[in-house]
Design a protein around this motif. Sequence first.
Motif, PDB file in Angstrom:
ATOM      1  N   SER A 193       0.847  -1.185   0.000  1.00 52.76           N
ATOM      2  CA  SER A 193       0.000   0.000   0.000  1.00 52.76           C
ATOM      3  C   SER A 193       0.881   1.233   0.000  1.00 52.76           C
ATOM      4  O   SER A 193       1.947   1.259   0.629  1.00 52.76           O
ATOM      5  CB  SER A 193      -0.921   0.008   1.224  1.00 52.76           C
ATOM      6  N   GLU A 194       0.449   2.249  -0.712  1.00 52.20           N
ATOM      7  CA  GLU A 194       1.230   3.473  -0.814  1.00 52.20           C
ATOM      8  C   GLU A 194       0.870   4.487   0.277  1.00 52.20           C
ATOM      9  O   GLU A 194       1.307   5.639   0.237  1.00 52.20           O
ATOM     10  CB  GLU A 194       1.045   4.090  -2.201  1.00 52.20           C
ATOM     11  N   ALA A 195       0.068   4.070   1.236  1.00 51.15           N
ATOM     12  CA  ALA A 195      -0.273   4.965   2.351  1.00 51.15           C
ATOM     13  C   ALA A 195       0.988   5.273   3.168  1.00 51.15           C
ATOM     14  O   ALA A 195       1.798   4.392   3.446  1.00 51.15           O
ATOM     15  CB  ALA A 195      -1.329   4.322   3.233  1.00 51.15           C
ATOM     16  N   GLN A 196       1.177   6.529   3.552  1.00 53.67           N
ATOM     17  CA  GLN A 196       2.372   6.940   4.285  1.00 53.67           C
ATOM     18  C   GLN A 196       2.249   6.603   5.772  1.00 53.67           C
ATOM     19  O   GLN A 196       1.149   6.608   6.329  1.00 53.67           O
ATOM     20  CB  GLN A 196       2.587   8.446   4.123  1.00 53.67           C
ATOM     21  N   PRO A 231       1.097   8.693  15.431  1.00 59.39           N
ATOM     22  CA  PRO A 231      -0.150   8.219  16.053  1.00 59.39           C
ATOM     23  C   PRO A 231      -0.906   9.304  16.806  1.00 59.39           C
ATOM     24  O   PRO A 231      -2.116   9.188  16.985  1.00 59.39           O
ATOM     25  CB  PRO A 231       0.333   7.109  16.988  1.00 59.39           C
ATOM     26  N   LEU A 232      -0.201  10.356  17.221  1.00 56.58           N
ATOM     27  CA  LEU A 232      -0.876  11.409  17.980  1.00 56.58           C
ATOM     28  C   LEU A 232      -1.379  12.520  17.075  1.00 56.58           C
ATOM     29  O   LEU A 232      -2.542  12.929  17.151  1.00 56.58           O
ATOM     30  CB  LEU A 232       0.075  11.978  19.036  1.00 56.58           C
ATOM     31  N   LEU A 233      -0.512  12.997  16.215  1.00 57.87           N
ATOM     32  CA  LEU A 233      -0.878  14.134  15.369  1.00 57.87           C
ATOM     33  C   LEU A 233      -1.499  13.709  14.039  1.00 57.87           C
ATOM     34  O   LEU A 233      -2.162  14.507  13.377  1.00 57.87           O
ATOM     35  CB  LEU A 233       0.357  15.000  15.113  1.00 57.87           C
ATOM     36  N   GLY A 234      -1.246  12.466  13.610  1.00 58.73           N
ATOM     37  CA  GLY A 234      -1.783  11.999  12.334  1.00 58.73           C
ATOM     38  C   GLY A 234      -1.082  12.574  11.136  1.00 58.73           C
ATOM     39  O   GLY A 234      -1.590  12.482  10.021  1.00 58.73           O
ATOM     40  N   LEU A 235       0.092  13.177  11.342  1.00 66.60           N
ATOM     41  CA  LEU A 235       0.833  13.760  10.227  1.00 66.60           C
ATOM     42  C   LEU A 235       1.818  12.742   9.667  1.00 66.60           C
ATOM     43  O   LEU A 235       2.309  11.867  10.392  1.00 66.60           O
ATOM     44  CB  LEU A 235       1.582  15.011  10.698  1.00 66.60           C
ATOM     45  N   PRO A 236       2.112  12.836   8.344  1.00 66.74           N
ATOM     46  CA  PRO A 236       3.078  11.900   7.757  1.00 66.74           C
ATOM     47  C   PRO A 236       4.432  12.019   8.433  1.00 66.74           C
ATOM     48  O   PRO A 236       4.893  13.123   8.741  1.00 66.74           O
ATOM     49  CB  PRO A 236       3.152  12.338   6.294  1.00 66.74           C
ATOM     50  N   THR A 237       5.036  10.883   8.670  1.00 69.93           N
ATOM     51  CA  THR A 237       6.365  10.862   9.274  1.00 69.93           C
ATOM     52  C   THR A 237       7.424  10.380   8.297  1.00 69.93           C
ATOM     53  O   THR A 237       8.594  10.290   8.654  1.00 69.93           O
ATOM     54  CB  THR A 237       6.362   9.950  10.503  1.00 69.93           C
ATOM     55  N   GLY A 238       7.027  10.031   7.078  1.00 69.87           N
ATOM     56  CA  GLY A 238       7.984   9.560   6.088  1.00 69.87           C
ATOM     57  C   GLY A 238       7.300   9.351   4.754  1.00 69.87           C
ATOM     58  O   GLY A 238       6.075   9.452   4.644  1.00 69.87           O
ATOM     59  N   PRO A 239       8.086   9.079   3.724  1.00 72.17           N
ATOM     60  CA  PRO A 239       7.492   8.885   2.390  1.00 72.17           C
ATOM     61  C   PRO A 239       6.749   7.558   2.296  1.00 72.17           C
ATOM     62  O   PRO A 239       7.081   6.592   2.980  1.00 72.17           O
ATOM     63  CB  PRO A 239       8.711   8.911   1.467  1.00 72.17           C
ATOM     64  N   GLY A 240       5.719   7.526   1.441  1.00 68.98           N
ATOM     65  CA  GLY A 240       5.040   6.271   1.156  1.00 68.98           C
ATOM     66  C   GLY A 240       5.837   5.454   0.151  1.00 68.98           C
ATOM     67  O   GLY A 240       6.561   6.010  -0.675  1.00 68.98           O
ATOM     68  N   CYS A 241       5.710   4.140   0.228  1.00 67.96           N
ATOM     69  CA  CYS A 241       6.402   3.290  -0.750  1.00 67.96           C
ATOM     70  C   CYS A 241       5.567   3.185  -2.023  1.00 67.96           C
ATOM     71  O   CYS A 241       4.369   3.468  -2.024  1.00 67.96           O
ATOM     72  CB  CYS A 241       6.659   1.906  -0.164  1.00 67.96           C
ATOM     73  N   ASP A 242       6.207   2.788  -3.103  1.00 71.42           N
ATOM     74  CA  ASP A 242       5.515   2.661  -4.399  1.00 71.42           C
ATOM     75  C   ASP A 242       5.119   1.203  -4.610  1.00 71.42           C
ATOM     76  O   ASP A 242       5.973   0.330  -4.785  1.00 71.42           O
ATOM     77  CB  ASP A 242       6.433   3.129  -5.527  1.00 71.42           C
ATOM     78  N   ALA A 251      -5.438   6.677  -6.001  1.00 74.56           N
ATOM     79  CA  ALA A 251      -5.869   7.986  -5.496  1.00 74.56           C
ATOM     80  C   ALA A 251      -4.722   8.785  -4.871  1.00 74.56           C
ATOM     81  O   ALA A 251      -4.891   9.957  -4.540  1.00 74.56           O
ATOM     82  CB  ALA A 251      -6.989   7.795  -4.471  1.00 74.56           C
ATOM     83  N   HIS A 252      -3.564   8.145  -4.699  1.00 72.55           N
ATOM     84  CA  HIS A 252      -2.430   8.803  -4.035  1.00 72.55           C
ATOM     85  C   HIS A 252      -1.261   8.882  -5.013  1.00 72.55           C
ATOM     86  O   HIS A 252      -0.652   7.871  -5.352  1.00 72.55           O
ATOM     87  CB  HIS A 252      -2.029   8.016  -2.783  1.00 72.55           C
ATOM     88  N   ASP A 253      -0.952  10.075  -5.478  1.00 71.38           N
ATOM     89  CA  ASP A 253       0.170  10.287  -6.395  1.00 71.38           C
ATOM     90  C   ASP A 253       1.400  10.641  -5.564  1.00 71.38           C
ATOM     91  O   ASP A 253       1.493  11.734  -4.990  1.00 71.38           O
ATOM     92  CB  ASP A 253      -0.158  11.400  -7.382  1.00 71.38           C
ATOM     93  N   LEU A 254       2.347   9.715  -5.488  1.00 72.30           N
ATOM     94  CA  LEU A 254       3.537   9.934  -4.658  1.00 72.30           C
ATOM     95  C   LEU A 254       4.367  11.114  -5.133  1.00 72.30           C
ATOM     96  O   LEU A 254       5.062  11.761  -4.343  1.00 72.30           O
ATOM     97  CB  LEU A 254       4.401   8.666  -4.658  1.00 72.30           C
ATOM     98  N   THR A 255       4.302  11.425  -6.414  1.00 74.59           N
ATOM     99  CA  THR A 255       5.160  12.505  -6.938  1.00 74.59           C
ATOM    100  C   THR A 255       4.650  13.884  -6.554  1.00 74.59           C
ATOM    101  O   THR A 255       5.380  14.873  -6.677  1.00 74.59           O
ATOM    102  CB  THR A 255       5.255  12.401  -8.469  1.00 74.59           C
ATOM    103  N   THR A 256       3.408  13.983  -6.105  1.00 71.87           N
ATOM    104  CA  THR A 256       2.849  15.295  -5.740  1.00 71.87           C
ATOM    105  C   THR A 256       2.617  15.408  -4.241  1.00 71.87           C
ATOM    106  O   THR A 256       1.920  16.322  -3.794  1.00 71.87           O
ATOM    107  CB  THR A 256       1.523  15.529  -6.487  1.00 71.87           C
TER     108      THR A 256
END
Length: 396
Positions: A39-42, A46-57, A148-153
């Motif tokens: 899955s390409e989900a980043q 767990p607290l803030l829900g913000l991305p902590t790293g890049p998603g895999c392709d 639905a998730h474009d890693l390049t953008t």
Amino acid sequence: MRHLTTRRATGGLAALLVGALLPLLPGAAPALAADPCLSEAQPTDPLLGLPTGPGCDDTVPPTTSILTSRPAVVGGWIRTTSIAIDFQGEHPDADADPIAYECQFYDSPAAPTSWSPCTSPVRYDDLDERGATPYTFRVRAVDATDDAHDLTTDPFFPADADLPDYDQTPAELVFRADATTPSTFGFLRTTYYDQDQQATPMVTATSVQVTLQSDEGDDQQPARYRCRLDGRAVACADGLATLRGLKPGPQRFTAAAVDPAGNVDPTPYVQSFFVPRNLTAGDVVRSSKADWRRVRLSSAFAGDYLQSSTYGATAAFPVRNVREIRLLAPAGPRLGRVQVRIGHAAWTTVNLASAKAEALHVYQLRDQFSPLRSGLLQVRVASRGKLVRVDAVSAR
């Protein structure tokens, strides 16, 4: 102390032995390879829900297959103007993302560049029949979450590339539609034109041909034919029926065109015709056995005829409810006469002499409006010192 030293030495020796034996023991299983990206989900905090790293392709898209079509496509054709198509997609790995679908449907030489969302089954109606270009249906499965998730953008951790998340080898179904039954036309090939019995013409050979045509099919995909002679199947698939070894009497030939889609003409072409009876040595009466001679000739009705110069020599066979009589015989200079009758009726004389030689001439003695007669049909030599030749008799 010595005892302790001995124990230590023994322990050290054991350790050395174990160390020496370790290379001989079976190797431990290698560490499992890292799981592929499913899955390409980043990853997120767990607290803030913000991305902590890049998603895999996720580089493994779902696969697509067409299950069935209704009706089934046979030989590249359907015999209706509507079709329903069932398809499915599946992940070839442990990916659990939902699968969506995109479809194309066209009858142009080139495929469109756009795809439309679709679900199985998909249905298409009011299809054009026998179009110059076949219809093409294409469907591809899409990993809905990853697509639905474009890693390049990604605003936080943009990637250099994001491989397509749809099946790059779509499933495809190509077909033409034809729901119209063909019509069949035919032509009885004969050198004799029977103007009196056009509905059931008499033929002048025991082998005839019927040429067939249809209003459907072309040089690339011609119509085929199904033929029967008196209810028995005969070869004619390519549009030419050669009927050999025909028995005397009425014959009924039917032919139905089958178009490339498999539609069959519901009203077949019908050609009835009548085959005369070939006169053979078996028809010669006992008293005339020595007077007739069989002569082989390829242009004769059945490849032979009877010949005699003995006055009164007779050939005969029984008939029932006969109106029309025709004698088939060679004509030519210096030939004699024959007489024909049924039962005890008056004799009808036929003069075979002719200035021009003919391998086969048709002499009509009675027509289809004559009274019915039954009995022994007799053909006898009615001249003296002249040769006569008789070939066949049409009695109906």
